[in-house]
Every structure is written in structure tokens, then in C-alpha cells.
Design a protein around this motif. Structure first.
Motif, short mmCIF file in Angstrom:
data_model
loop_
_atom_site.label_atom_id
_atom_site.label_comp_id
_atom_site.label_asym_id
_atom_site.label_seq_id
_atom_site.Cartn_x
_atom_site.Cartn_y
_atom_site.Cartn_z
N PHE A 286 7.06 56.62 -116.67
CA PHE A 286 6.03 55.71 -116.21
C PHE A 286 5.46 56.18 -114.88
O PHE A 286 6.10 56.95 -114.15
CB PHE A 286 6.57 54.29 -116.03
N SER A 287 4.27 55.68 -114.54
CA SER A 287 3.70 55.84 -113.21
C SER A 287 3.12 54.50 -112.79
O SER A 287 2.83 53.64 -113.64
CB SER A 287 2.61 56.92 -113.20
N TRP A 288 2.96 54.30 -111.48
CA TRP A 288 2.38 53.05 -111.00
C TRP A 288 0.85 53.10 -111.11
O TRP A 288 0.23 54.13 -110.83
CB TRP A 288 2.77 52.79 -109.54
N GLN A 289 0.28 51.99 -111.52
CA GLN A 289 -1.17 51.87 -111.63
C GLN A 289 -1.62 50.69 -110.76
O GLN A 289 -1.05 49.58 -110.87
CB GLN A 289 -1.59 51.63 -113.08
N LEU A 290 -2.61 50.90 -109.90
CA LEU A 290 -3.19 49.82 -109.10
C LEU A 290 -4.61 49.60 -109.58
O LEU A 290 -5.48 50.45 -109.38
CB LEU A 290 -3.17 50.19 -107.61
N ASN B 247 -6.51 44.15 -107.95
CA ASN B 247 -5.38 43.76 -107.09
C ASN B 247 -4.10 43.55 -107.90
O ASN B 247 -3.23 42.79 -107.52
CB ASN B 247 -5.72 42.51 -106.28
N ALA B 248 -4.00 44.26 -109.02
CA ALA B 248 -2.80 44.18 -109.86
C ALA B 248 -2.07 45.52 -109.84
O ALA B 248 -2.69 46.58 -109.94
CB ALA B 248 -3.18 43.83 -111.30
N VAL B 249 -0.76 45.45 -109.70
CA VAL B 249 0.09 46.64 -109.70
C VAL B 249 1.01 46.56 -110.91
O VAL B 249 1.70 45.55 -111.10
CB VAL B 249 0.94 46.73 -108.40
N PHE B 250 1.02 47.61 -111.72
CA PHE B 250 1.84 47.58 -112.92
C PHE B 250 2.18 49.01 -113.33
O PHE B 250 1.61 49.99 -112.84
CB PHE B 250 1.11 46.85 -114.06
N LEU B 251 3.13 49.12 -114.25
CA LEU B 251 3.56 50.42 -114.75
C LEU B 251 2.68 50.87 -115.91
O LEU B 251 2.35 50.08 -116.80
CB LEU B 251 5.02 50.35 -115.22
N LYS B 252 2.33 52.16 -115.90
CA LYS B 252 1.56 52.77 -116.99
C LYS B 252 2.42 53.86 -117.63
O LYS B 252 2.90 54.75 -116.95
CB LYS B 252 0.27 53.38 -116.47
N PRO B 253 2.63 53.79 -118.94
CA PRO B 253 3.40 54.85 -119.60
C PRO B 253 2.73 56.21 -119.43
O PRO B 253 1.50 56.33 -119.54
CB PRO B 253 3.43 54.40 -121.07
N LEU C 3 5.28 43.83 -113.16
CA LEU C 3 3.92 43.74 -112.64
C LEU C 3 3.84 42.80 -111.45
O LEU C 3 4.66 41.88 -111.30
CB LEU C 3 2.94 43.34 -113.73
N GLN C 4 2.85 43.01 -110.60
CA GLN C 4 2.61 42.18 -109.42
C GLN C 4 1.12 42.01 -109.20
O GLN C 4 0.34 42.91 -109.52
CB GLN C 4 3.20 42.82 -108.17
#
Length: 216
Positions: A51-55, A58-64, A207-208
Motif C-alpha cells: 500500500f501507499s498513502w493517498q491524500l 482532506n482525506a488520507v487513506f491507503l491505496k493498494p 482512513l482519516q
């Protein structure tokens, strides 16, 4: 991941890195959205393997890793919904994916339509509930935490002639920021358990939403 700690670090780091600001009387200027985004990106923990982080907004979540991605901006005159989607399958507006994640960021329901964000969630879900049988609704749970209402909604979708899919929606509504965030993970029913465990659970559970960042 604790976004509040990251934001606190951001404010402290930006102030200590600017001696001139520290020497001035009065309150220090707040970090700009660009500075906050840069600080968040620099302080995110190492993502899980694959995974990598995606912003997005204003949402932060993991992207495969290796998944295709696309964004769709609101068109003129349309309700302000910004959309991001990612899937292991190539996709387009005319070619939908079978498995993937969609993030919708909706702002201004109160300002533009006089509808509180928390009430807008019910309006958003009503057509789905009305078009599905009771036994197709697998999960529906609503809880409040601080400024947010959190809705978890999962259902089975089986249009005639198409593969049955399971759709899981995680929705955050905030009346203070006049915004809704809708995270949707979907997968063919036949491989749901495997895909939910491998992709859906890590993405949804970590997610945040950063309320301090502007959506637009």
C-alpha cells in the motif's frame, strides 16, 4: 496514525523553522493548507506492505500498490461532489470496475441547499434502500462522535444480467464543516471475503479526514 499529533507537530515545526515569526509580538500565523499537506505527507507512518498513502482533498487513506486511479471534478452547475476512484482494473466513465474504492467528497449541502450534512446522508442512502430488498441490506449502523456522524452501510447489489457485488459504504458527515465524505469499497460477491480482508479492511480501518484542511 494520529492526525491531531501530526497537525500539532506541523504547527510547532513551522514556527520553530521561522525565527522571524517567533520574534514578532502577537499570535503566530496559522500554517497554510499547503504547509499542512506537506507536513502530513512527511509525517505519515510507513504504510503496510503493498500500500501507499493517498491524500485526496482532506482525506488520507491507503491505496493498494499498482492500482489504476482517476479523479472526476464537479462539473459546472452540478452538486459539488469531487470523486476519486482506484481499482486493479483499467476503468473509465464508460467502463466501470468490478472491484475498487471510490471516495466522494461533498461540500455545501447546508450552504447551497439548506440541508444539514447529517440529514443529507439519509437522502443519499434513501434511493439505494428503496431499490433493494430488506434481505439485501447486510449492515446499517449510525454513530456520533464529536462533530461527526459515522454511517456504515453494506448491501448486496445484483442487477439483472450482471455479477452480484457487495458494496460497503463508510460515510462521515460533519455539520460544522458542512461536508460529507463517502468511502465505497465494492467487490464481486464471489470474491468478497478475500478482497475485503486483503484490501477493504486495511483501507477503511485506517482512513482519516483532516477537518483543518479545506476541501476545495
Amino acid at each position: 496514525m494520529n492526525i491531531n499529533k501530526i497537525l500539532s507537530w506541523c504547527a510547532a515545526a513551522l514556527l520553530t523553522a521561522t525565527p522571524f515569526a517567533a520574534a514578532q509580538p502577537g499570535p503566530a500565523a496559522a500554517p497554510t493548507p499547503e504547509q499542512v499537506r506537506a507536513a502530513i505527507n512527511s509525517q505519515l507512518p510507513a504504510p503496510p506492505a503493498g500500500f501507499s498513502w493517498q491524500l485526496y482533498k482532506n482525506a488520507v487513506f491507503l491505496k493498494p500498490a499498482g492500482w489504476h486511479e482517476q479523479e472526476a471534478k464537479p462539473v459546472a452547475g452540478a452538486f459539488p461532489i469531487a470523486t476519486y476512484a482506484t481499482s486493479p482494473e483499467p476503468f473509465s466513465e464508460s467502463r466501470q470496475f468490478e472491484m475498487g474504492l471510490t471516495v466522494q467528497v461533498i461540500s455545501g449541502t447546508q450552504r447551497l441547499r439548506g440541508i444539514e450534512a447529517r440529514k443529507a446522508v439519509a437522502l443519499f442512502l434513501k434511493p439505494i434502500l428503496d431499490s433493494h430488498k430488506r434481505e439485501e441490506v447486510l449492515m446499517l449502523d449510525v454513530k456520533s462522535s464529536g462533530d461527526y456522524d459515522r454511517t456504515v452501510f453494506r448491501y448486496r447489489d445484483a442487477p439483472p444480467g450482471l455479477k452480484p457485488v457487495i458494496v460497503h459504504k463508510f460515510i462521515l458527515a460533519n455539520n460544522v464543516t458542512d461536508s460529507m465524505h463517502i468511502f465505497t469499497f465494492e467487490s464481486p460477491e464471489a470474491t468478497w471475503n478475500e478482497n475485503w480482508a486483503k484490501y477493504g479492511t486495511p483501507v477503511i480501518s485506517q482512513l482519516q479526514v483532516v477537518a483543518q484542511l479545506p476541501i476545495n
